[in-house]
Design a protein around this motif. Sequence first.
Motif, short mmCIF file in Angstrom:
data_model
loop_
_atom_site.label_atom_id
_atom_site.label_comp_id
_atom_site.label_asym_id
_atom_site.label_seq_id
_atom_site.Cartn_x
_atom_site.Cartn_y
_atom_site.Cartn_z
N MET A 1 0.84 -1.20 0.00
CA MET A 1 0.00 0.00 0.00
C MET A 1 0.87 1.25 0.00
N SER A 2 0.42 2.22 -0.75
CA SER A 2 1.15 3.48 -0.81
C SER A 2 1.02 4.23 0.50
N GLU A 3 2.15 4.68 1.05
CA GLU A 3 2.13 5.37 2.33
C GLU A 3 1.45 6.72 2.24
N ASN A 4 1.49 7.37 1.09
CA ASN A 4 0.89 8.69 0.96
C ASN A 4 -0.47 8.66 0.27
N ASN A 5 -1.04 7.46 0.15
CA ASN A 5 -2.38 7.30 -0.42
C ASN A 5 -2.48 7.71 -1.88
N ASN A 6 -1.38 7.68 -2.59
CA ASN A 6 -1.37 7.95 -4.03
C ASN A 6 -1.14 6.65 -4.79
N TYR A 7 -2.02 6.36 -5.72
CA TYR A 7 -1.96 5.09 -6.45
C TYR A 7 -1.99 5.32 -7.95
N ASP A 8 -1.57 4.29 -8.68
CA ASP A 8 -1.74 4.30 -10.13
C ASP A 8 -3.18 3.93 -10.49
N ILE A 9 -3.69 2.89 -9.82
CA ILE A 9 -5.03 2.38 -10.11
C ILE A 9 -5.73 2.04 -8.80
N VAL A 10 -6.95 2.54 -8.63
CA VAL A 10 -7.80 2.12 -7.53
C VAL A 10 -9.01 1.40 -8.14
N ILE A 11 -9.28 0.21 -7.64
CA ILE A 11 -10.35 -0.62 -8.16
C ILE A 11 -11.49 -0.66 -7.15
N LEU A 12 -12.70 -0.34 -7.60
CA LEU A 12 -13.88 -0.30 -6.74
C LEU A 12 -14.84 -1.41 -7.14
N SER A 13 -15.32 -2.17 -6.15
CA SER A 13 -16.18 -3.31 -6.45
C SER A 13 -17.21 -3.53 -5.35
N LEU A 14 -18.31 -4.15 -5.74
CA LEU A 14 -19.27 -4.71 -4.81
C LEU A 14 -19.19 -6.23 -4.90
N ALA A 87 -24.75 1.74 -2.18
CA ALA A 87 -23.54 0.96 -1.91
C ALA A 87 -22.35 1.49 -2.70
N ARG A 88 -22.56 1.77 -3.97
CA ARG A 88 -21.46 2.28 -4.80
C ARG A 88 -21.05 3.69 -4.35
N GLN A 89 -22.04 4.50 -3.96
CA GLN A 89 -21.71 5.84 -3.49
C GLN A 89 -20.93 5.77 -2.18
N TYR A 90 -21.27 4.81 -1.33
CA TYR A 90 -20.56 4.63 -0.06
C TYR A 90 -19.08 4.33 -0.31
N ILE A 91 -18.81 3.47 -1.29
CA ILE A 91 -17.43 3.15 -1.62
C ILE A 91 -16.73 4.36 -2.23
N LYS A 92 -17.44 5.06 -3.11
CA LYS A 92 -16.85 6.26 -3.72
C LYS A 92 -16.54 7.32 -2.66
N ASP A 93 -17.43 7.50 -1.70
CA ASP A 93 -17.20 8.46 -0.62
C ASP A 93 -15.99 8.09 0.23
N LYS A 97 -13.02 10.41 1.96
CA LYS A 97 -12.80 10.41 3.40
C LYS A 97 -11.36 10.03 3.75
N LYS A 98 -10.80 9.12 3.00
CA LYS A 98 -9.44 8.66 3.25
C LYS A 98 -8.40 9.40 2.42
N ASN A 99 -8.85 10.40 1.67
CA ASN A 99 -7.96 11.21 0.83
C ASN A 99 -7.12 10.33 -0.09
N ILE A 100 -7.78 9.37 -0.70
CA ILE A 100 -7.11 8.46 -1.64
C ILE A 100 -7.07 9.10 -3.02
N GLN A 101 -5.90 9.14 -3.61
CA GLN A 101 -5.70 9.73 -4.92
C GLN A 101 -5.20 8.66 -5.90
N SER A 102 -5.54 8.84 -7.15
CA SER A 102 -5.11 7.87 -8.15
C SER A 102 -5.16 8.50 -9.54
N LYS A 103 -4.53 7.88 -10.49
CA LYS A 103 -4.65 8.34 -11.88
C LYS A 103 -5.88 7.72 -12.53
#
Length: 251
Positions: A1-14, A87-93, A97-103
């Motif tokens: 896991m990236s220590e600064n919450n910056n990622y190349d890809i974040v994958i969201l799923s239910l 559910a999807r909005q909860y994951i997106k939010d 909340k966690k200040n997760i950044q990605s490309k």
Amino acid sequence: MSENNNYDIVILSLARNCEHTIEIFFNFLENLTKKGFNVLSIVGENNSEDFTFNKLQKYSESSDLLQLLDTTFIEKFDDRIIRLSKARQYIKDHLHKKNIQSKYICVVDLDEVISSGLTIQSFLDLKKTLDNNSDKLFAVSAKSIPFYYDILNYEDKNNLNLDVIKLQNRKDVISYFERKEKIYNLQKRLTNLDEIVSISSFNGLCLYYFNDFKEGYYYQEQNNNPTPEHLNLNRIISKKTNKNILVSNRI
């Protein structure tokens, strides 16, 4: 896991009752990291009746590639579209909340949709297509086989999705002819096209630019007829960015 919450890809799923395909997803995550991508997956699990939760929990405890969220709160809502939207909005939010950044943001269903075709090469093909058309596209969506199935979340400038939900729910004889044109015939036309430029599409996997994705939202309060979650999100993004989704037969 990236220590600064910056990622190349974040994958969201239910995830619900998908124990038989979940290992495919885990392998996909690990293969992405082997390709050098900094990856995070966020999965909302909703009261599975099989071993889906157990597998997700075990993997999240042993790997920093996955964050597991509890989305069982949606069970109190009767309407399926509202449940999925919330559910999807909860994951997106959770991203905010966690200040997760990605490309990139990749939205993936973990059921039978991924049982074939979810490979690193097909994913890289989608990414290349998106990057080569960044001025025109905010996302690239998979094209399901053997036919294009999710008309509820589909819209393009020539096929505005105004009443598909109402039409699907109607049982009268007259509605058959409308369903044939607006649902069945549209599915056939989309199935026969190699690539489709759309306002909204979702067939189990869609790759977005993060900065475009954050402009939309899955859920909004509505009186009677809630808008399908992907359709709501994509309409907003398309309007704000003046870009589209390409449906690609490469995956």
